[in-house]
Enzyme design. Structure first.
Site, PDB file in Angstrom:
ATOM      1  N   GLY A   1       0.570  -1.140  -0.020  1.00 39.97           N
ATOM      2  CA  GLY A   1      -0.071   0.096   0.007  1.00 39.97           C
ATOM      3  C   GLY A   1       0.791   1.247  -0.215  1.00 39.97           C
ATOM      4  O   GLY A   1       1.926   1.223  -0.407  1.00 39.97           O
ATOM      5  N   SER A   2       0.181   2.334   0.624  1.00 40.40           N
ATOM      6  CA  SER A   2       0.903   3.631   0.596  1.00 40.40           C
ATOM      7  C   SER A   2       1.873   3.612   1.703  1.00 40.40           C
ATOM      8  O   SER A   2       1.692   3.214   2.770  1.00 40.40           O
ATOM      9  CB  SER A   2       0.036   4.791   0.634  1.00 40.40           C
ATOM     10  N   PRO A   3       2.897   4.723   1.551  1.00 33.32           N
ATOM     11  CA  PRO A   3       4.100   4.878   2.994  1.00 33.32           C
ATOM     12  C   PRO A   3       3.316   5.406   4.016  1.00 33.32           C
ATOM     13  O   PRO A   3       3.641   5.061   5.195  1.00 33.32           O
ATOM     14  CB  PRO A   3       4.801   5.987   2.048  1.00 33.32           C
TER      15      PRO A   3
ATOM     16  N   VAL B   1       0.183   4.723   5.162  1.00 28.76           N
ATOM     17  CA  VAL B   1      -0.602   3.450   5.713  1.00 28.76           C
ATOM     18  C   VAL B   1       0.439   2.344   6.239  1.00 28.76           C
ATOM     19  O   VAL B   1       0.277   1.856   7.216  1.00 28.76           O
ATOM     20  CB  VAL B   1      -1.556   2.823   5.114  1.00 28.76           C
ATOM     21  N   GLY B   2       1.622   2.295   5.440  1.00 29.95           N
ATOM     22  CA  GLY B   2       2.789   1.436   5.763  1.00 29.95           C
ATOM     23  C   GLY B   2       3.371   1.887   7.323  1.00 29.95           C
ATOM     24  O   GLY B   2       3.411   1.198   8.122  1.00 29.95           O
TER      25      GLY B   2
ATOM     26  N   GLU C   1       5.515  -3.298   1.386  1.00 27.18           N
ATOM     27  CA  GLU C   1       5.655  -3.159  -0.422  1.00 27.18           C
ATOM     28  C   GLU C   1       4.897  -1.644  -0.487  1.00 27.18           C
ATOM     29  O   GLU C   1       3.720  -1.598  -0.507  1.00 27.18           O
ATOM     30  CB  GLU C   1       5.032  -4.273  -1.040  1.00 27.18           C
TER      31      GLU C   1
ATOM     32  N   CYS D   1       2.010   0.619  -9.119  1.00 27.18           N
ATOM     33  CA  CYS D   1       3.182   1.215  -8.044  1.00 27.18           C
ATOM     34  C   CYS D   1       4.497   1.203  -8.803  1.00 27.18           C
ATOM     35  O   CYS D   1       5.295   2.111  -8.439  1.00 27.18           O
ATOM     36  CB  CYS D   1       3.226   0.243  -6.708  1.00 27.18           C
TER      37      CYS D   1
END
Ligand SMILES: *[C@@H]1O[C@H](CO)[C@@H](O)[C@H](O)[C@H]1NC(C)=O
Ligand SMILES: *[C@@H]1O[C@H](CO)[C@@H](O)[C@H](O)[C@H]1NC(C)=O
Length: 451
Positions: free
Chosen positions: A170-172, A174-175, A192, A226
């Site tokens: 997902g996105s940074p 939410v990471g 990822e 991505c």
């Protein structure tokens, strides 16, 4: 239960049947979710997953084997090996852009490594989410594999549990949330993430081929990839040469009106549509630019003379827009890349392999692809993953198996030959220390040389 190889193979074979039986439903669900062309869905969601499955089934018995390692003098009669242990229960959180591929490829490795798994598909790709939730349990052992659905509140609750491994795509932002939740239980993670992938086009290259390869990578899945090239870096002269070639490639692929092309996708949600549309005000619209909110359609668009301060350069585009940022030369392109967070991929096109190698050597990114886009991820022999802001950890092929395996260092010693052990026991003497040194020391053999 999940440990015997036969069990793992049977679950993996079942995943293969899931892909075969549900092929049509997968194509329909991804079409409903984001107008994904069936060719693209077949390639990315089915074919690449089956390759991973076949490769894993072909090699699992080798991957699972204990790996025997070098020993020192005292341990010549013992065995030292690496045991590939499963972590336990792993959580796989998948995104909406490749909703089958991005849960299935990690799951293949999780099963191969002997783990149980909880799968959390994205609630945004809702048709695919429903398909997974309703049908996956018919194929996998429900004692060990489960699908959990829901949005942010459900995922937040899910993350309060102690997992043995979390694999997030997902996105940074939410990471960071996932890694924070994992930290509470000291759970290891693979993240990822994404980022803005630069694509440097040097002055010497086959412009028509560059244009086709960039257009394919940028507009595949309507840009919701991505690893897509996020923006082009080139000189103003190259921008002038590239523009007609890009226009020609777009027309060749999608016809005069891409909106009517069955081979061009749609944006997944209204929220994403509005976010991407707002980026159109960057630089100057050179190609495309049309939008239709009702259909969530954004034409394949190229923006010229985009400035680093423009909105399109502030976030990952994740849509069918390609900004071109003009730089003076390769050194400036490399400085531009290095002044920003490490991307998931760096792309470089040049007829001179020295130029491509310079870009490779003087930048840092998750992966690299010279003279093409996206193709590096189709090789199961290459690790795939980010670095820094684009993520941590790697997978694909054997790397997925290794990601989900704890490498347990094991030593089985011989109970006899006790005299060999006396040098390490008290009472300590200078002589014992000498013996200990000769048997344990690693000798320096000089710099390694290539034969
Ligand atoms: C995987 O293996 C099966 C069985 O040999 C084969 O039919 C199939 O073509 C292979 N590859 C893919 C992508 O399915
Ligand atoms: C890129 O393509 C050009 C033209 O085919 C070739 O000369 C060059 O060696 C390639 N670069 C790399 C790094 O392979």
């Amino acid at each position: 239960k999940t440990r015997p190889m036969e069990y793992r193979m049977a679950q993996l074979e079942a995943l293969g049947r899931f892909l075969d039986d549900k092929k049509q439903e997968i194509l329909e669900a991804t079409e409903l979710d984001m107008g994904k062309p069936s060719f693209e869905a077949f390639f990315s969601e089915i074919l690449l997953c089956k390759n991973e499955l076949n490769m894993t089934l072909n090699n699992l018995c080798h991957w699972m084997k204990d790996e025997y390692v070098d020993k020192n003098l005292v341990m010549q009669l013992d065995s030292a090996f690496i045991r590939k242990d499963p972590y336990g229960v792993v959580l796989i959180i998948a995104p909406w852009n490749y909703p089958i591929h991005l849960f299935l490829v990690p799951l293949i490795g999780a099963i191969a490594a002997g783990n149980c798994a909880i799968i959390k598909p994205s609630e945004i790709s809702k048709n695919t989410e429903r398909l997974i939730a309703e049908t996956l349990s018919c194929y996998l052992d429900s004692d060990c594999f489960a699908v959990v659905t829901g949005g942010v509140p459900e995922t937040t609750r899910l993350l309060e549990n102690k997992f043995d491994y979390i694999f997030f795509t997902g996105s940074p932002p939410v990471g960071r949330i996932v890694m924070t939740a994992a930290a509470k239980h000291l759970t290891p993670v693979t993240l990822e993430l994404g980022g803005k992938n630069p694509c440097y086009v040097s002055d010497t290259c086959n412009v028509a081929n560059v244009a086709r390869r960039v257009v394919w990578g940028r507009f595949f899945n309507a840009g919701q990839t991505c690893i897509a090239p996020d923006y082009v870096l080139c000189t103003v002269e190259m921008q002038d040469k590239l523009m007609p070639a890009l226009r020609e490639a777009i027309t060749e692929f999608f016809g005069p009106n891409p909106r009517e092309s069955p081979d061009f996708g749609r944006i997944v949600s209204d929220k994403q549509f509005r976010r991407i549309r707002a980026l159109l005000g960057s630089g100057r619209v050179a190609i495309g630019g049309q939008t239709d909110e009702a259909e969530r359609y954004i034409a394949p668009t190229v923006l010229a003379d985009v400035l680093p301060s423009d909105p399109a350069m502030q976030e990952e585009i994740f849509g069918p827009i390609l900004p071109i940022v003009v730089i003076a030369n390769m050194d400036e392109a490399i400085d531009f890349i290095n002044a920003r967070p490490q991307p998931l991929v760096v792309y470089a096109f040049s007829c001179d392999s020295k130029v491509v190698n310079q870009v490779l050597e003087r930048t840092s990114s998750g992966g690299f692809c010279g003279n093409d886009t996206l193709m590096h991820v189709t090789l199961t022999s290459l690790p795939f993953g980010g670095i820094g802001n684009s993520g941590l950890g790697k997978y694909h092929g054997k790397f997925t198996f290794d990601t989900f395996s704890h490498h347990r260092g094991c030593l089985h010693r011989n109970m006899g030959l006790e005299t060999l052990n006396t040098p390490r026991y008290p009472p300590y003497t200078q002589q014992k220390l000498g013996l200990l040194t000769t048997t344990f020391e690693v000798k320096r053999r000089g710099t390694c040389t290539l034969l």
